[in-house]
Design a protein around this motif. Sequence first.
Motif, PDB file in Angstrom:
ATOM      1  N   VAL A 193       0.827  -1.203   0.000  1.00 47.14           N
ATOM      2  CA  VAL A 193       0.000   0.000   0.000  1.00 47.14           C
ATOM      3  C   VAL A 193       0.863   1.255   0.000  1.00 47.14           C
ATOM      4  O   VAL A 193       0.659   2.188  -0.790  1.00 47.14           O
ATOM      5  CB  VAL A 193      -0.945  -0.017   1.217  1.00 47.14           C
ATOM      6  N   GLN A 223       1.232   4.379  -2.793  1.00 52.76           N
ATOM      7  CA  GLN A 223       0.951   5.776  -2.462  1.00 52.76           C
ATOM      8  C   GLN A 223       2.108   6.692  -2.850  1.00 52.76           C
ATOM      9  O   GLN A 223       1.892   7.831  -3.263  1.00 52.76           O
ATOM     10  CB  GLN A 223       0.656   5.891  -0.961  1.00 52.76           C
ATOM     11  N   PRO A 261      -2.666  -7.770   1.036  1.00 52.28           N
ATOM     12  CA  PRO A 261      -1.801  -6.606   1.318  1.00 52.28           C
ATOM     13  C   PRO A 261      -0.602  -7.012   2.158  1.00 52.28           C
ATOM     14  O   PRO A 261      -0.701  -7.815   3.088  1.00 52.28           O
ATOM     15  CB  PRO A 261      -2.731  -5.659   2.080  1.00 52.28           C
ATOM     16  N   ARG A 310      -4.994   2.129   6.431  1.00 50.90           N
ATOM     17  CA  ARG A 310      -3.755   2.467   5.744  1.00 50.90           C
ATOM     18  C   ARG A 310      -4.018   3.067   4.370  1.00 50.90           C
ATOM     19  O   ARG A 310      -3.268   3.934   3.903  1.00 50.90           O
ATOM     20  CB  ARG A 310      -2.890   1.217   5.606  1.00 50.90           C
ATOM     21  N   LEU A 311      -5.078   2.628   3.718  1.00 51.04           N
ATOM     22  CA  LEU A 311      -5.404   3.149   2.387  1.00 51.04           C
ATOM     23  C   LEU A 311      -6.007   4.543   2.440  1.00 51.04           C
ATOM     24  O   LEU A 311      -5.697   5.396   1.606  1.00 51.04           O
ATOM     25  CB  LEU A 311      -6.378   2.196   1.686  1.00 51.04           C
TER      26      LEU A 311
END
Length: 531
Positions: free
Chosen positions: A311, A315, A333, A369-370
């Motif tokens: 993740v 980003q 993930p 976290r996303l």
Amino acid sequence: MAAASAARRSRRRARGSTRARMRARSAENWWWDRLAPRGSGFHLLQADSMLLVLPGLEPTRARAHRRIARRAARPSARTTAAAKPRTRPRPEPSEQGPDSGWGDRIPLEVLVHIFGLLVAADGPMPFLGRAARVCRRWHEATSHPALWHTVTLLPQLVGRSAKGNLKAEKKLLGSLEWLMPNRFSQLQRLTLIHWKSQVHPVLKLVSESCSQLTFLKLSDCHNVTADTLVMLAKACCQLHSLDLQHSMVESTAVVSFLEEAGPRMRKLWLTYSSQTTAILGALLGSCCPQLQVLEVSTGMNCNNTPLQLPVEALQKGCPRLQVLRLLNLMWLPKPCGRGVPQGPGFPSLEELCLAGSTCNFVSNEVLGRLLHCSPNLRLLDLRGCARITPAGLCDLPCQDLEQLYLGLYGMSDQLTLAKEGSPLLTQKWYHTLRELDFSGQGFSEKDLEQALAVFSGTPGGLHPVLCSLNLRGTRVTPNTVSSLISSCPGLLYLNLESCRCLPRGLKRAYRGLEEVQWCLEQLLTSPLSLS
């Protein structure tokens, strides 16, 4: 004696028919003068099925004169051979030529603008092909390259014969050799479907003639090489969107294309396979820093290989991502690890879709976290994500969510579902929610009643904006549904299939305002609601 009397009778009949024709002609002229008097600045234009009043110089009525002359030239059925034909005065010559029709009077740029509106709504085909056959003026207008900005090329399939399909592709390719420079010079969006062998020649023509191309979709296309995509990336400097779903394209070809056109790429659609890892590796390496839309989905054959996608690395590699769709994937993930700080997040993210038909590994921790830096999120699709709880959703920073999908399809019997927490969701987003999906969730009757009652007590007397609600397979009660419909006048879709607490005959989906109001009437008169 008899012959003389017969001649006199025939002359009287001819004079009577002449007077009738003159009366008809004078009546027609009277109507013409009545609708557009001389000197008024308007004139009449007669077409096959209409009569137009247009401003401008007064045209001559040559068409009416010709019609009257033809009628006058026809011999009467009662006229005998002894009657002498009388000469008719010829119509006065017109200063202007005969009217060629209202279509020729419309300026070319106006026609192109009108056709452009139709093309924007329904696409260039088959309208432009049919309009080009109307007249020369329309043919000239439909030939304008600005109208051919979106094209889909699909060769005619001939059964399962590879030889026949190859012949069809070559036939269409022969037409494209003329169409590309003469019609498609301003092409912006191109879609190729079912091209098996002639993809390289077609894209070569595109690279030579279509420098304004911005979007390319290859659906069920084979033999797409790295040289082809790199050639296209170099020739079409405005190309920023690439859709390769359901096509057989080598990962090396896609990586080479992204290395050439990566800095300007905005949208990318991929089908998950064993080669997707190399493509995602290029994205994680900041190959496409301007990417806004990323969609990865499974093909016709479901791939059970888990997708490992870090993740935080995504980003950093795609910081401007606005739409992220990982559809029907078994996404695994990578753990963040202890002591590792959170990533930069997706500040511009507006849509996140993690829907799948099988149970995945997305949890509250992964969702945090996303989305820990995504305050502008508008759409959240978590269908099939059974590990997500209402408490985890309530902690998200987005405050104006409009579409929330939490349906569980075909898997609720195998899981232990939460029975409480739905009021947390409606209390947080009741003022902006337009679409809500609770299908298959295990919330209790009282919990659903409290959650949906939030839409009845909106402050300030404002009606909720909810227009779609899916309660399929839930424990919603008749009183709860009737109260919700009464409080949401804009509700256009309501799914009550397999709702065990509702009376028989009402467990179905309702589409449209009339059907939803009919459901309300039936609920108000049902014995369960009255009790």
